[in-house]
Design an enzyme around this catalytic site. Structure first.
Site, mmCIF file in Angstrom:
data_model
loop_
_atom_site.group_PDB
_atom_site.id
_atom_site.type_symbol
_atom_site.label_atom_id
_atom_site.label_comp_id
_atom_site.label_asym_id
_atom_site.label_seq_id
_atom_site.Cartn_x
_atom_site.Cartn_y
_atom_site.Cartn_z
ATOM 1 N N ASP A 91 41.522 37.841 33.948
ATOM 2 C CA ASP A 91 40.944 39.187 34.077
ATOM 3 C C ASP A 91 40.097 39.323 35.346
ATOM 4 O O ASP A 91 39.744 40.431 35.740
ATOM 5 C CB ASP A 91 40.142 39.574 32.819
ATOM 6 C CG ASP A 91 39.055 38.588 32.455
ATOM 7 O OD1 ASP A 91 39.268 37.366 32.623
ATOM 8 O OD2 ASP A 91 37.979 39.023 32.010
ATOM 9 N N HIS A 92 39.794 38.210 36.005
ATOM 10 C CA HIS A 92 39.068 38.240 37.275
ATOM 11 C C HIS A 92 39.963 37.910 38.468
ATOM 12 O O HIS A 92 39.765 38.440 39.559
ATOM 13 C CB HIS A 92 37.901 37.229 37.258
ATOM 14 C CG HIS A 92 36.878 37.545 36.238
ATOM 15 N ND1 HIS A 92 35.657 38.106 36.551
ATOM 16 C CD2 HIS A 92 36.903 37.431 34.888
ATOM 17 C CE1 HIS A 92 34.972 38.310 35.431
ATOM 18 N NE2 HIS A 92 35.709 37.907 34.408
#
Ligand code: ZN
Length: 276
Positions: A91-92
């Site tokens: 997600d990063h």
């Protein structure tokens, strides 16, 4: 990613979408969930008068989001010159390769597998882009490759998933380790006490304007959870799922898998110290 272990959210945060400090703009990724709160905060950082910017955590592989980050920079009259990662969770970091293509930038991260280009990132590094200075602060614990970035000019620190804007984070056992995580919280605390850091720019959730209060809340929360886990084991709950069911009974079951990783990290920590 958040921890199921969250105490009720504190009201001190400010929801941000856009300018958070003089040098930091948040571009929120469209990936909200129980684990990612409002979504991933992609941070666009630059000196107010500079035409070069650095991006921290491009976020998920979402073409619309990645292009929105580039467009946001352009609207501010800036060009993205470098991409940094706080850690490798998708997600990063998943969008970093595509973002690097869109911007022609290198990607720097602690984990060599995440880098694009020749330069790594780690303890003692000072990253300078268009006059903006970021000091790299290793903060392992959530993951082994977690970094924070101290932005002295704004008295701020970007914490990735080490400190979130709401609730608490998870220790992603076995890569994440609780002992390292507690050391990292103490290191962040010293930034607030010794280096004047006031503001947390987290990887998810709102900006926190009381950095020291946030760190102290996290330290207290970890101490309290650890005591609960220890008590659960002493009461006869032997396995991690049993401990989760006991300690996290009031938490939504969709978060129990994440809670179990944190519990495994806590059991390991207690065993290493001979407490169990
Ligand atoms: Zn993470």
């Amino acid at each position: 990613m958040t921890d199921a272990a969250s105490l009720p959210g504190r009201p001190r945060g400010l929801v941000t979408s856009g300018a958070a400090t003089a040098r930091a703009v948040n571009v929120l990724a469209p990936n909200p969930s129980a684990m990612t709160l409002d979504g991933t905060n992609t941070w666009l950082l630059s000196e107010p008068d500079a035409d070069l910017a650095v991006v921290v955590d491009p976020g998920p592989l979402d073409e619309g989001h990645l292009r929105h980050v580039v467009d946001t920079a352009e609207k501010l009259g800036k060009r993205v010159a470098l991409t940094l990662l706080t850690h490798g969770h998708p997600d990063h970091a998943e969008g970093a390769g595509r973002f690097a293509e869109l911007t022609g930038t290198a990607v720097r991260a602690l984990d060599p597998a995440l880098r694009l280009g020749d330069e790594g990132l780690g303890e003692g590094d000072v990253v300078t882009v268009g006059g903006l200075e970021l000091r790299v602060v290793p903060t392992p614990g959530h993951t082994s490759d977690s970094l924070s970035f101290h932005l002295p000019a704004d008295r701020a620190v970007l914490t990735g998933d080490t400190i979130l804007g709401r609730g608490t984070t998870m220790v992603a056992h076995p890569d994440g380790r609780l002992g390292a995580y507690l050391d990292s919280l103490r290191r962040l605390r010293s930034l607030t006490v010794d280096d004047g850091v006031r503001t947390v720019l987290p990887g998810h959730g709102p900006v926190l304007e009381d950095a020291q209060g946030a760190v102290d809340f996290y330290l207290a929360h970890r101490t309290s959870r650890l005591a609960q886990v220890e008590a659960a084991v002493l009461a006869g709950h032997r396995t991690a799922p049993e401990v989760v069911a006991h300690v996290y009974a009031d938490v939504d079951r969709s978060l129990w898998p994440a809670a179990e990783l944190s519990v495994r990290a806590q059991l390991e920590y207690l065993r290493e110290r001979g407490a169990l």
